[in-house]
Design a protein around this motif. Structure first.
Motif, PDB file in Angstrom:
ATOM      1  N   LEU A  56     -10.049   2.432   4.933  1.00 31.40           N
ATOM      2  CA  LEU A  56      -9.270   3.344   4.096  1.00 31.40           C
ATOM      3  C   LEU A  56     -10.183   4.162   3.188  1.00 31.40           C
ATOM      4  N   VAL A  57     -11.162   3.498   2.588  1.00 26.79           N
ATOM      5  CA  VAL A  57     -12.094   4.184   1.692  1.00 26.79           C
ATOM      6  C   VAL A  57     -12.933   5.202   2.461  1.00 26.79           C
ATOM      7  N   THR A  58     -13.445   4.799   3.618  1.00 24.00           N
ATOM      8  CA  THR A  58     -14.248   5.719   4.434  1.00 24.00           C
ATOM      9  C   THR A  58     -13.416   6.906   4.890  1.00 24.00           C
ATOM     10  N   ASN A  59     -12.186   6.633   5.271  1.00 24.07           N
ATOM     11  CA  ASN A  59     -11.273   7.705   5.684  1.00 24.07           C
ATOM     12  C   ASN A  59     -11.049   8.690   4.535  1.00 24.07           C
ATOM     13  N   ASP A  60     -10.873   8.158   3.324  1.00 23.45           N
ATOM     14  CA  ASP A  60     -10.690   9.020   2.154  1.00 23.45           C
ATOM     15  C   ASP A  60     -11.932   9.867   1.890  1.00 23.45           C
ATOM     16  N   MET A  61     -13.101   9.285   2.107  1.00 29.71           N
ATOM     17  CA  MET A  61     -14.343  10.030   1.892  1.00 29.71           C
ATOM     18  C   MET A  61     -14.459  11.196   2.874  1.00 29.71           C
ATOM     19  N   ILE A  62     -14.096  10.951   4.118  1.00 21.86           N
ATOM     20  CA  ILE A  62     -14.130  12.027   5.120  1.00 21.86           C
ATOM     21  C   ILE A  62     -13.134  13.118   4.749  1.00 21.86           C
ATOM     22  N   MET A  63     -11.925  12.696   4.404  1.00 19.17           N
ATOM     23  CA  MET A  63     -10.884  13.663   4.054  1.00 19.17           C
ATOM     24  C   MET A  63     -11.285  14.490   2.838  1.00 19.17           C
ATOM     25  N   LEU A  64     -11.838  13.828   1.834  1.00 13.63           N
ATOM     26  CA  LEU A  64     -12.242  14.531   0.616  1.00 13.63           C
ATOM     27  C   LEU A  64     -13.370  15.516   0.899  1.00 13.63           C
ATOM     28  N   PRO A 100      -1.743   6.644   5.208  1.00 17.73           N
ATOM     29  CA  PRO A 100      -0.511   5.844   5.123  1.00 17.73           C
ATOM     30  C   PRO A 100      -0.404   4.796   6.224  1.00 17.73           C
ATOM     31  N   LEU A 101      -0.900   5.107   7.421  1.00 15.30           N
ATOM     32  CA  LEU A 101      -0.864   4.114   8.495  1.00 15.30           C
ATOM     33  C   LEU A 101      -1.759   2.925   8.158  1.00 15.30           C
ATOM     34  N   ASN A 102      -2.888   3.200   7.542  1.00 16.78           N
ATOM     35  CA  ASN A 102      -3.784   2.123   7.124  1.00 16.78           C
ATOM     36  C   ASN A 102      -3.130   1.264   6.045  1.00 16.78           C
ATOM     37  N   LEU A 103      -2.400   1.908   5.138  1.00 15.60           N
ATOM     38  CA  LEU A 103      -1.678   1.163   4.102  1.00 15.60           C
ATOM     39  C   LEU A 103      -0.643   0.229   4.726  1.00 15.60           C
ATOM     40  N   GLY A 105      -0.860  -1.096   7.696  1.00 10.15           N
ATOM     41  CA  GLY A 105      -1.616  -2.191   8.287  1.00 10.15           C
ATOM     42  C   GLY A 105      -2.048  -3.216   7.256  1.00 10.15           C
ATOM     43  N   MET A 106      -2.461  -2.751   6.087  1.00  8.86           N
ATOM     44  CA  MET A 106      -2.862  -3.665   5.016  1.00  8.86           C
ATOM     45  C   MET A 106      -1.668  -4.469   4.507  1.00  8.86           C
ATOM     46  N   ALA A 107      -0.502  -3.836   4.453  1.00  6.94           N
ATOM     47  CA  ALA A 107       0.701  -4.547   4.015  1.00  6.94           C
ATOM     48  C   ALA A 107       1.084  -5.640   5.017  1.00  6.94           C
ATOM     49  N   ILE A 108       0.968  -5.332   6.300  1.00 13.22           N
ATOM     50  CA  ILE A 108       1.274  -6.332   7.332  1.00 13.22           C
ATOM     51  C   ILE A 108       0.303  -7.506   7.242  1.00 13.22           C
ATOM     52  N   GLU A 109      -0.959  -7.205   6.997  1.00 17.61           N
ATOM     53  CA  GLU A 109      -1.959  -8.273   6.867  1.00 17.61           C
ATOM     54  C   GLU A 109      -1.626  -9.194   5.697  1.00 17.61           C
ATOM     55  N   ARG A 110      -1.198  -8.621   4.572  1.00 19.54           N
ATOM     56  CA  ARG A 110      -0.815  -9.439   3.413  1.00 19.54           C
ATOM     57  C   ARG A 110       0.442 -10.257   3.713  1.00 19.54           C
ATOM     58  N   TYR A 111       1.369  -9.662   4.446  1.00 22.34           N
ATOM     59  CA  TYR A 111       2.592 -10.379   4.829  1.00 22.34           C
ATOM     60  C   TYR A 111       2.253 -11.603   5.677  1.00 22.34           C
ATOM     61  N   ILE A 112       1.360 -11.425   6.639  1.00 23.05           N
ATOM     62  CA  ILE A 112       0.972 -12.546   7.498  1.00 23.05           C
ATOM     63  C   ILE A 112       0.232 -13.610   6.689  1.00 23.05           C
ATOM     64  N   ALA A 113      -0.626 -13.161   5.761  1.00 26.55           N
ATOM     65  CA  ALA A 113      -1.404 -14.109   4.960  1.00 26.55           C
ATOM     66  C   ALA A 113      -0.508 -14.987   4.092  1.00 26.55           C
ATOM     67  N   VAL A 114       0.591 -14.421   3.584  1.00 28.61           N
ATOM     68  CA  VAL A 114       1.472 -15.166   2.681  1.00 28.61           C
ATOM     69  C   VAL A 114       2.575 -15.896   3.445  1.00 28.61           C
ATOM     70  N   HIS A 227       0.551  -0.352  -2.801  1.00 30.89           N
ATOM     71  CA  HIS A 227       0.550   0.432  -1.561  1.00 30.89           C
ATOM     72  C   HIS A 227       1.603   1.538  -1.648  1.00 30.89           C
ATOM     73  N   GLY A 228       2.791   1.150  -2.130  1.00 34.48           N
ATOM     74  CA  GLY A 228       3.865   2.130  -2.258  1.00 34.48           C
ATOM     75  C   GLY A 228       3.519   3.234  -3.236  1.00 34.48           C
ATOM     76  N   ALA A 229       2.904   2.850  -4.363  1.00 35.25           N
ATOM     77  CA  ALA A 229       2.497   3.858  -5.348  1.00 35.25           C
ATOM     78  C   ALA A 229       1.470   4.812  -4.755  1.00 35.25           C
ATOM     79  N   GLN A 230       0.513   4.253  -4.022  1.00 34.20           N
ATOM     80  CA  GLN A 230      -0.497   5.114  -3.406  1.00 34.20           C
ATOM     81  C   GLN A 230       0.122   6.013  -2.347  1.00 34.20           C
ATOM     82  N   LEU A 231       1.097   5.468  -1.630  1.00 35.69           N
ATOM     83  CA  LEU A 231       1.768   6.280  -0.610  1.00 35.69           C
ATOM     84  C   LEU A 231       2.517   7.443  -1.253  1.00 35.69           C
TER      85      LEU A 231
END
Length: 306
Positions: A56-64, A100-103, A105-114, A227-231
Motif C-alpha cells: 500500500l505504501v509503495t503504491n502510494d509512492m508511485i501514485m504520488l 482501496p482494493l489493498n485496504l 485485502g488488509m481488512a480480510i487479513e485482520r478478519y481471519i486473524a481475529v 481503513h474506512g476513514a482512509q477509504l
C-alpha cells in the motif's frame, strides 16, 4: 491536476508547484522510511499484514510521484505526446484503484486473524499474499487496457504520436470511457465497502465472545475503522471533479485556487495517511524505526572531525 496554468502568474505557478513538490518529497520520504525498514528487517517478510501494508505504501509512492510529476509538467510542458501521457495517466489511475482494493485485502487479513486465528497461518501465507497483490494489479490493469482499446477502436493510430494537454478526460473523454469508468468505480467501491462492513461487524460479533482475545479484537476493529476513514479520503479523488464543477461557477475568479486546493486534498494529502494510520500505530515498526535512527545518530556522533 491543475489545468489552468495559463491563468496563473509566474509567482503563483511557482508557489503551487513548490508546495506540490515539497509535499511530495516529504510524504515519499516518510513512506520511504517504512519501505526501508521493511526491506532491512527480515522479520516482516513472513507476515502477510506487513507485506500488504508495504505494498500500500509503495503504491502510494508511485501514485504520488506520477501525480506530482504530471502537475509540474502541466505547467512546464503543457503539451505531451499522447502515448506517454496515456501511460502516465493509466499508471496513476491504476495505483488509485489499487489503494482501496489493498485496504479490502488488509481488512480480510485482520478478519481471519481475529475470527479464525487457528487457520490464519495456513490461509494468509506469504505466497497467497503475493498472489493477492498480483490479483489487485490485474483488477486495476484490465480497466486501463479497456480504455486503451476504446481509443484504438475509435481513433487512428497516428493519434498516439500527436501532442495534447495531458488531462485525463481530454484523452479518455468519450462516452464509452465515461460509462466504463462509472461501472468500474461502482463495482470497486461496492466491493470494498461491503468487505469493510462485513469484516468489521464480524469482528465486533466475535469480540463479544468471552473466549476471544478482547485486546486483539478491539485493535482489529479500530484498524478496520481506520481503513474506512482512509477509504473516505481516497474517494475524494472521485468527488473532487464534482466539487470543482460546483464551486468554480460560484467563484470564477478563484478558479485556479479552487482547482489547486481540491487537487491537494484529493491527490496529495491522502497519501500521508498510510504511514500515520498504520506505521506509527504498529509497535514493531516503530521499534525498528527508532533503532534505525538511534544507530544513525550514534554513528554520526561517533565520527569526529579532524
Amino acid at each position: 491536476m491543475n489545468t489552468s496554468q495559463e491563468r496563473d502568474s509566474f509567482q503563483d505557478a511557482f508557489i503551487k508547484n513548490f508546495i506540490c513538490v515539497a509535499l511530495g518529497i516529504i510524504i515519499n520520504h516518510i513512506n520511504g522510511v517504512f519501505v526501508y525498514t521493511f526491506c532491512k528487517n527480515a522479520v516482516f517478510y513472513s507476515n502477510s499484514r506487513y507485506i500488504l501494508y508495504i505494498h500500500l505504501v509503495t503504491n502510494d509512492m508511485i501514485m504520488l510521484s506520477v501525480t506530482v510529476g504530471l502537475h509540474v509538467v502541466s505547467y512546464a510542458v503543457p503539451f505531451m505526446q499522447v502515448s506517454l501521457c496515456c501511460f502516465l495517466l493509466l499508471l496513476g489511475n491504476m495505483t488509485a484503484k489499487n489503494a482501496p482494493l489493498n485496504l479490502a485485502g488488509m481488512a480480510i487479513e485482520r478478519y481471519i486473524a481475529v475470527c479464525k486465528p487457528l487457520h490464519h497461518p495456513q490461509i494468509c501465507t506469504v505466497k497467497r499474499t503475493y498472489i493477492l497483490i498480483c490479483l489487485i494489479w490485474m483488477a486495476s490493469t484490465i480497466p486501463a487496457l479497456a480504455d486503451v482499446f476504446i481509443i484504438i477502436a475509435i481513433k487512428p493510430l497516428s493519434f498516439f504520436n500527436s501532442n495534447t494537454l495531458c488531462i485525463l478526460w481530454d484523452i479518455f473523454g468519450t462516452q464509452q470511457h465515461r460509462d466504463r469508468a462509472t461501472v468500474v468505480e461502482i463495482i470497486f467501491m461496492l466491493f470494498v465497502w461491503l468487505t469493510l462492513f462485513y469484516t468489521y461487524f464480524m469482528i465486533l460479533h466475535i469480540a463479544k465472545n468471552a473466549s476471544t482475545d478482547q485486546a486483539s479484537a478491539k485493535k482489529a476493529q479500530n484498524t478496520i475503522l481506520l481503513h474506512g476513514a482512509q477509504l473516505l479520503f481516497s474517494m475524494l479523488s472521485y468527488i473532487a471533479p464534482f466539487i470543482d464543477m460546483y464551486l468554480v461557477p460560484l467563484f470564477p475568479k478563484s478558479r485556479s485556487n479552487i482547482l489547486f486546493t481540491t487537487f491537494l486534498l484529493s491527490h496529495i494529502l491522502p497519501r500521508l495517511l498510510s504511514p500515520l494510520i498504520y506505521g506509527i500505530r504498529d509497535q514493531q515498526f516503530v521499534k525498528y524505526i527508532k533503532s534505525y535512527f538511534s544507530y544513525k545518530y550514534e554513528h554520526s556522533s561517533s565520527v569526529k572531525p579532524y
